[in-house]
Design a protein around this motif. Structure first.
Motif, PDB file in Angstrom:
ATOM      1  N   TYR A   1       0.761  -1.261   0.035  1.00  0.00           N
ATOM      2  CA  TYR A   1      -0.013  -0.017  -0.003  1.00  0.00           C
ATOM      3  C   TYR A   1       0.934   1.272   0.140  1.00  0.00           C
TER       4      TYR A   1
ATOM      5  N   ARG B   1      -3.193  -3.408  16.847  1.00  0.00           N
ATOM      6  CA  ARG B   1      -3.802  -4.362  15.788  1.00  0.00           C
ATOM      7  C   ARG B   1      -5.439  -3.836  15.307  1.00  0.00           C
ATOM      8  N   ASP B   2      -6.100  -3.646  16.181  1.00  0.00           N
ATOM      9  CA  ASP B   2      -7.505  -3.194  15.916  1.00  0.00           C
ATOM     10  C   ASP B   2      -7.608  -1.612  15.492  1.00  0.00           C
ATOM     11  N   TYR B   3      -6.737  -0.895  15.569  1.00  0.00           N
ATOM     12  CA  TYR B   3      -6.705   0.380  15.067  1.00  0.00           C
ATOM     13  C   TYR B   3      -6.917   0.306  13.315  1.00  0.00           C
ATOM     14  N   ASN B   4      -6.295  -0.685  12.885  1.00  0.00           N
ATOM     15  CA  ASN B   4      -6.442  -0.957  11.455  1.00  0.00           C
ATOM     16  C   ASN B   4      -6.161  -2.161  10.915  1.00  0.00           C
TER      17      ASN B   4
ATOM     18  N   ARG C   1      -9.701   3.278  -1.572  1.00  0.00           N
ATOM     19  CA  ARG C   1      -9.986   1.939  -1.626  1.00  0.00           C
ATOM     20  C   ARG C   1     -10.235   1.411  -3.244  1.00  0.00           C
TER      21      ARG C   1
ATOM     22  N   GLU D   1      -6.970  -4.387   8.808  1.00  0.00           N
ATOM     23  CA  GLU D   1      -6.477  -4.629   7.374  1.00  0.00           C
ATOM     24  C   GLU D   1      -5.131  -4.292   7.128  1.00  0.00           C
ATOM     25  N   ALA D   2      -4.596  -3.254   7.812  1.00  0.00           N
ATOM     26  CA  ALA D   2      -3.115  -2.758   7.248  1.00  0.00           C
ATOM     27  C   ALA D   2      -2.330  -3.907   8.422  1.00  0.00           C
TER      28      ALA D   2
END
Length: 566
Positions: free
Chosen positions: A316, A390-393, A324, A395-396
């Motif tokens: 990315y 982890r849950d901040y993003n 997106r 997908e990243a």
């Protein structure tokens, strides 16, 4: 007879002076136009630097702005001076202050001597132009553009929309068929004289003053009326990116510029000392009679544009990240998602790692932490097991994990207790291979010692979540490879699904499983499901489990048929 150079300059005047001296010292007249916006002190220094060259002169200055008539007017003034002051000039070569000669001037003179009657200018009709950026092709000749696109963008766009709405169309002067092409040309004295002295020049100028980007269409259109022989190509290497902005050449493009065989290149970075040293001072030492052919390096530029716009799979980049759908592939490599297997098989990650040599993590999206393989707290690429990070993003988190470990197959456990937002990414990812044993989430509840009322509530919650997940996995938009077994089917014959997973993700040569995994003890699980039903909760994702699988009633003694005694 010789070739004269018209230079349009507005910045890096020291480099423009270098190039002008290079041409002047080789008996090529040079006429320089300096943008009126350049400070007088800088302009005076340039004039002083050129004072020792009688074949270098300056034209009347105009304030130039991109996309406006001012650039054409500046060119006309410089061309007029060239034609009147240097009668020995047969070809006039238009260049900018950021241009750099790539081949010796003697080669250019010899080339133009062989093509003494040829006008080199890119000139194509609007229907054949594939490179226009900004949504205006033929409309740039039929609408009016009195406002600056760069300084007054909103007013420019509003006025264009207004003209479209009312159906306004300008009348193209009789005899003109609009053509477009690169601004950088090399035209014969004969053709330029006919254009400059045309009796219709005033009418043409009135029309092109309101054309958008007229420096790419004025000479390109009029040359079709006055030229005897046109080569619709430029002798200048000038490349543009997907946004219509010129590529800038740096020192590390030296070999690339050699390969083009063009006589001049733009746009050169002003601090590219090596390029200026090689091409102006020492020369490249390579005498060539090759035709200028910028197409030889088009493949390299096409790859550069693709890399910038599409990038590498699963990476990315800043140029696309917030948009997106712009990514070139959701992730960079195949990976496996194992839903429910860890609830049915003791220490399943360890067993699967031994069977496949694949990296098998626990619940990467578990509620407490990211369960990296071997209990690691920080994984490759400085990925932390912190739930908050982890849950901040999420997908990243997943795409970074796969990018950081590319070359090594990754697998991890998943279930309805885990972070749910990541599933939509995995479903849309062709690299994802998702294997599901539905209803397996009930096994930890069955083995827990919680109050049954709490167990029932949790079972209802997890079943609702998994039902939504299964619906998403079975949707028509799913691009991942998905396989689903009910828990009852899996327990009845576990080796067939496990063998298919091993064949799919194993790094070793395909072979049958030699070590069977240890299944959890499910004695009494059927009665547990019946208890849930008795409490009003209907568990339907597990398949058909009998209440007492060991119950085997004795068969009734068959009745004998009566028979008659004689």
């Amino acid at each position: 007879m010789t070739v004269g150079f018209v230079m349009l300059c507005h910045e890096a005047l020291n480099r423009a002076a270098q190039v002008a001296r290079h041409w002047a010292e080789r008996d090529c007249p040079v006429v320089i136009h300096v943008d009126r916006r350049v400070a007088d002190k800088r302009f005076d220094r340039l004039v002083a630097a050129m004072s020792g060259y009688p074949n270098v002169t300056f034209s009347e200055r105009r304030r130039c702005e991109w996309g406006t008539w001012s650039l054409v007017e500046a060119t006309q003034l410089a061309v007029d001076k060239m034609l009147h002051q240097f009668p020995e000039v047969r070809h006039v070569y238009l260049a900018s202050g950021s241009c750099l000669p790539l081949r010796p001037v003697e080669e250019l003179k010899a080339y133009l001597d062989r093509h003494h009657d040829v006008d080199f200018i890119e000139s194509v009709t609007t229907e054949d132009v594939p490179w226009t950026v900004g949504g205006l092709d033929a409309e740039r000749f039929t609408l009016r553009f009195p406002f600056s696109w760069k300084r007054r963008r909103r007013l420019f766009d509003t006025y264009v929309r207004l003209q479209r709405r009312v159906g306004f169309r300008r009348r193209i002067p009789p005899g003109l068929e609009p053509h477009m092409g690169s601004q950088w040309w090399c035209l014969t004295r004969r053709t330029l004289t006919r254009i400059q002295d045309s009796p219709e020049r005033a009418a043409h100028e009135r029309y092109f003053r309101r054309v958008w980007i007229p420096d790419e269409s004025y000479y390109q259109t009029l040359v079709r009326q006055h030229s005897e022989r046109i080569e619709s190509r430029s002798l200048t290497l000038s490349k543009f990116d997907f946004q219509g902005k010129p590529h800038v050449f740096y020192d590390d493009h030296l070999q690339l510029l050699h390969r083009s065989d063009c006589f001049v290149a733009r746009k050169i970075w002003p601090w590219s000392d090596r390029l200026y040293d090689v091409f102006l001072k020492g020369g490249d030492g390579m005498a060539r009679r090759a035709e200028p052919n910028p197409g030889k390096i088009d493949r390299i530029f096409a790859k550069a544009v693709e890399r910038r716009t599409r990038g590498r799979s699963g990476l990315y980049m800043q140029s696309r990240f917030p948009n997106r759908g712009w990514e070139n592939g959701v992730t960079c490599a195949p990976y496996s998602v194992l839903h429910g297997f860890g609830d049915l098989i003791e220490d399943f990650p360890t067993w699967l790692h031994r069977a496949t040599d694949c990296r098998v993590h626990g619940h990467l999206f578990g509620p407490d932490r990211a369960e990296f393989a071997d209990g690691q707290r920080v994984y490759t690429g400085a990925l932390s097991d912190s739930v908050d990070l982890r849950d901040y993003n999420p997908e990243a988190f997943l795409t970074s994990l796969l990018w950081n470990t590319r070359g090594e197959r990754q697998s991890f456990l998943y279930g309805p207790r885990d972070t749910g937002g990541i599933l939509s990414l995995m479903v849309a990812d062709p690299n994802a291979q998702i294997s599901v044993v539905s209803g397996a989430w009930a096994v930890p509840l069955f083995r827990s010692a919680q109050d049954f009322a709490a167990v029932r509530r949790e079972a209802a919650r997890l079943q609702k979540i998994e039902s939504a997940q299964l619906a998403l996995l079975r949707s028509g938009q799913t691009k991942a490879r998905v396989r689903i077994w009910s828990m009852a089917d899996f327990v009845e014959a576990p080796m067939e699904p496990l063998q298919s997973i091993i064949d799919e993700i194993g790094t070793r040569a395909a072979r049958n499983v030699s070590e069977a995994p240890t299944m959890v003890d499910l004695t009494g699980f059927g009665q547990f499901l019946q208890n849930l039903k008795n409490e009003g909760m209907q568990p339907h994702l597990m398949g058909d489990f009998p209440v007492n699988p060991n119950y085997d009633p004795a068969p009734a003694e068959p009745r004998r048929r009566p028979y008659l005694m004689r």
